[in-house]
Scaffold this motif. Structure first.
Motif, PDB file in Angstrom:
ATOM      1  N   ALA A 119     -26.751   5.387  21.086  1.00 45.01           N
ATOM      2  CA  ALA A 119     -25.705   6.346  21.445  1.00 45.01           C
ATOM      3  C   ALA A 119     -25.310   7.089  20.173  1.00 45.01           C
ATOM      4  O   ALA A 119     -25.154   6.489  19.114  1.00 45.01           O
ATOM      5  N   ARG A 120     -25.141   8.408  20.297  1.00 50.70           N
ATOM      6  CA  ARG A 120     -24.746   9.253  19.171  1.00 50.70           C
ATOM      7  C   ARG A 120     -23.522  10.060  19.573  1.00 50.70           C
ATOM      8  O   ARG A 120     -23.395  10.459  20.724  1.00 50.70           O
ATOM      9  N   GLY A 121     -22.661  10.315  18.597  1.00 51.12           N
ATOM     10  CA  GLY A 121     -21.488  11.145  18.837  1.00 51.12           C
ATOM     11  C   GLY A 121     -20.822  11.488  17.516  1.00 51.12           C
ATOM     12  O   GLY A 121     -21.237  11.015  16.448  1.00 51.12           O
ATOM     13  N   ASN A 122     -19.777  12.290  17.580  1.00 47.65           N
ATOM     14  CA  ASN A 122     -19.064  12.678  16.370  1.00 47.65           C
ATOM     15  C   ASN A 122     -18.045  11.626  15.944  1.00 47.65           C
ATOM     16  O   ASN A 122     -17.794  11.451  14.754  1.00 47.65           O
ATOM     17  N   TYR A 123     -17.431  10.968  16.924  1.00 47.41           N
ATOM     18  CA  TYR A 123     -16.392   9.966  16.659  1.00 47.41           C
ATOM     19  C   TYR A 123     -16.589   8.784  17.597  1.00 47.41           C
ATOM     20  O   TYR A 123     -17.093   8.945  18.707  1.00 47.41           O
ATOM     21  N   ALA A 124     -16.139   7.601  17.155  1.00 48.82           N
ATOM     22  CA  ALA A 124     -16.202   6.421  18.014  1.00 48.82           C
ATOM     23  C   ALA A 124     -15.051   5.488  17.688  1.00 48.82           C
ATOM     24  O   ALA A 124     -14.608   5.406  16.545  1.00 48.82           O
ATOM     25  N   VAL A 125     -14.590   4.785  18.721  1.00 50.64           N
ATOM     26  CA  VAL A 125     -13.592   3.733  18.569  1.00 50.64           C
ATOM     27  C   VAL A 125     -14.169   2.491  19.225  1.00 50.64           C
ATOM     28  O   VAL A 125     -14.576   2.524  20.387  1.00 50.64           O
ATOM     29  N   TYR A 126     -14.215   1.402  18.467  1.00 45.02           N
ATOM     30  CA  TYR A 126     -14.642   0.113  18.992  1.00 45.02           C
ATOM     31  C   TYR A 126     -13.411  -0.757  19.056  1.00 45.02           C
ATOM     32  O   TYR A 126     -12.887  -1.194  18.041  1.00 45.02           O
ATOM     33  N   ASP A 127     -12.919  -0.992  20.273  1.00 48.21           N
ATOM     34  CA  ASP A 127     -11.756  -1.850  20.518  1.00 48.21           C
ATOM     35  C   ASP A 127     -12.294  -3.254  20.749  1.00 48.21           C
ATOM     36  O   ASP A 127     -12.817  -3.553  21.829  1.00 48.21           O
ATOM     37  N   LEU A 128     -12.173  -4.115  19.743  1.00 45.25           N
ATOM     38  CA  LEU A 128     -12.728  -5.460  19.840  1.00 45.25           C
ATOM     39  C   LEU A 128     -12.001  -6.321  20.858  1.00 45.25           C
ATOM     40  O   LEU A 128     -12.615  -7.182  21.488  1.00 45.25           O
ATOM     41  N   ASN A 129     -10.712  -6.114  21.038  1.00 48.49           N
ATOM     42  CA  ASN A 129      -9.956  -6.907  22.005  1.00 48.49           C
ATOM     43  C   ASN A 129     -10.374  -6.602  23.441  1.00 48.49           C
ATOM     44  O   ASN A 129     -10.493  -7.507  24.258  1.00 48.49           O
ATOM     45  N   ARG A 130     -10.595  -5.332  23.744  1.00 43.75           N
ATOM     46  CA  ARG A 130     -10.990  -4.930  25.091  1.00 43.75           C
ATOM     47  C   ARG A 130     -12.503  -4.904  25.261  1.00 43.75           C
ATOM     48  O   ARG A 130     -13.007  -4.715  26.353  1.00 43.75           O
ATOM     49  N   ARG A 131     -13.240  -5.036  24.159  1.00 45.24           N
ATOM     50  CA  ARG A 131     -14.700  -5.008  24.141  1.00 45.24           C
ATOM     51  C   ARG A 131     -15.239  -3.687  24.705  1.00 45.24           C
ATOM     52  O   ARG A 131     -16.162  -3.662  25.512  1.00 45.24           O
ATOM     53  N   LEU A 132     -14.626  -2.589  24.242  1.00 46.19           N
ATOM     54  CA  LEU A 132     -15.018  -1.250  24.661  1.00 46.19           C
ATOM     55  C   LEU A 132     -15.367  -0.397  23.455  1.00 46.19           C
ATOM     56  O   LEU A 132     -14.689  -0.455  22.431  1.00 46.19           O
ATOM     57  N   ILE A 133     -16.402   0.418  23.605  1.00 44.70           N
ATOM     58  CA  ILE A 133     -16.716   1.442  22.619  1.00 44.70           C
ATOM     59  C   ILE A 133     -16.549   2.779  23.325  1.00 44.70           C
ATOM     60  O   ILE A 133     -17.134   3.006  24.397  1.00 44.70           O
ATOM     61  N   THR A 134     -15.757   3.663  22.730  1.00 46.61           N
ATOM     62  CA  THR A 134     -15.565   5.007  23.265  1.00 46.61           C
ATOM     63  C   THR A 134     -16.057   5.991  22.211  1.00 46.61           C
ATOM     64  O   THR A 134     -15.634   5.924  21.063  1.00 46.61           O
ATOM     65  N   MET A 135     -16.959   6.869  22.628  1.00 47.25           N
ATOM     66  CA  MET A 135     -17.496   7.879  21.718  1.00 47.25           C
ATOM     67  C   MET A 135     -17.158   9.252  22.273  1.00 47.25           C
ATOM     68  O   MET A 135     -17.190   9.453  23.492  1.00 47.25           O
ATOM     69  N   VAL A 136     -16.837  10.192  21.381  1.00 46.84           N
ATOM     70  CA  VAL A 136     -16.551  11.565  21.802  1.00 46.84           C
ATOM     71  C   VAL A 136     -17.246  12.547  20.880  1.00 46.84           C
ATOM     72  O   VAL A 136     -17.549  12.235  19.739  1.00 46.84           O
TER      73      VAL A 136
END
Length: 173
Positions: A96-113
């Protein structure tokens, strides 16, 4: 504005059953520089940042590591990673590629925009925002999220479309 959402479980889960990502594995990193901001419970890594956790690798130009005030076995407990600048997340058989990413370890989610591309084999899906659930292997791609950089260095709005290419198996004649 109309939002298009595409669920892409096949891109993130192998046909034999996806292995769950081990979010409890240690996080190893390498960077050109690190700035520790203990009072703010964060560290800022810059310069060709590389983060490895289990079988997942994240690379970016800059990474902010947020941690709780708790210390377990001598280490602060990391809760979130914010990556910027040419973000690349690799998992077995997926990129996965993107300009920005947030990896929330508690929720086990990666959000890329920002000009997001998800690739597995010859299958590719593009959009403005990608959310990956590391427990289920499910990905949601949204075409109406904030997109990539404009010529002036700002941020532009995507056209609201999710695009992609899916490979078709060759048929025997």
């Amino acid at each position: 504005m109309r939002r298009l959402v595409l669920l892409v479980p096949l891109l993130l889960a192998s046909a034999a059953g996806a292995q769950r990502h081990n979010s409890d594995a240690p996080i190893n990193f390498a960077a050109g520089a690190i700035e520790l901001q203990d009072r703010a419970n964060r560290a800022v890594l810059s310069g060709d940042v590389r983060v490895q956790q289990a079988d997942m690798t994240l690379t970016a130009e800059r990474l902010t590591v947020a941690y709780t005030g708790q210390v377990l076995d001598g280490s602060p407990q990391v809760s979130r990673l914010d990556a910027a600048g040419g973000v690349l997340v690799r998992r077995p058989e997926q990129t996965a590629r993107g300009n920005y990413a947030v990896y929330d370890l508690n929720r086990r989610l990666i959000t890329m925009v920002g000009d997001v591309t998800l690739t597995q084999g010859s299958n590719t899906v593009n959009g403005g925002r990608l959310t990956i659930n590391l427990d289920t292997g499910r990905a949601v791609i949204d075409g109406s999220a904030v997109g990539g950089s404009s010529a002036a260095g700002g941020v532009r709005q995507q056209g609201g479309r999710v695009t992609g290419t899916f490979s078709v198996p060759k048929r025997q004649q």
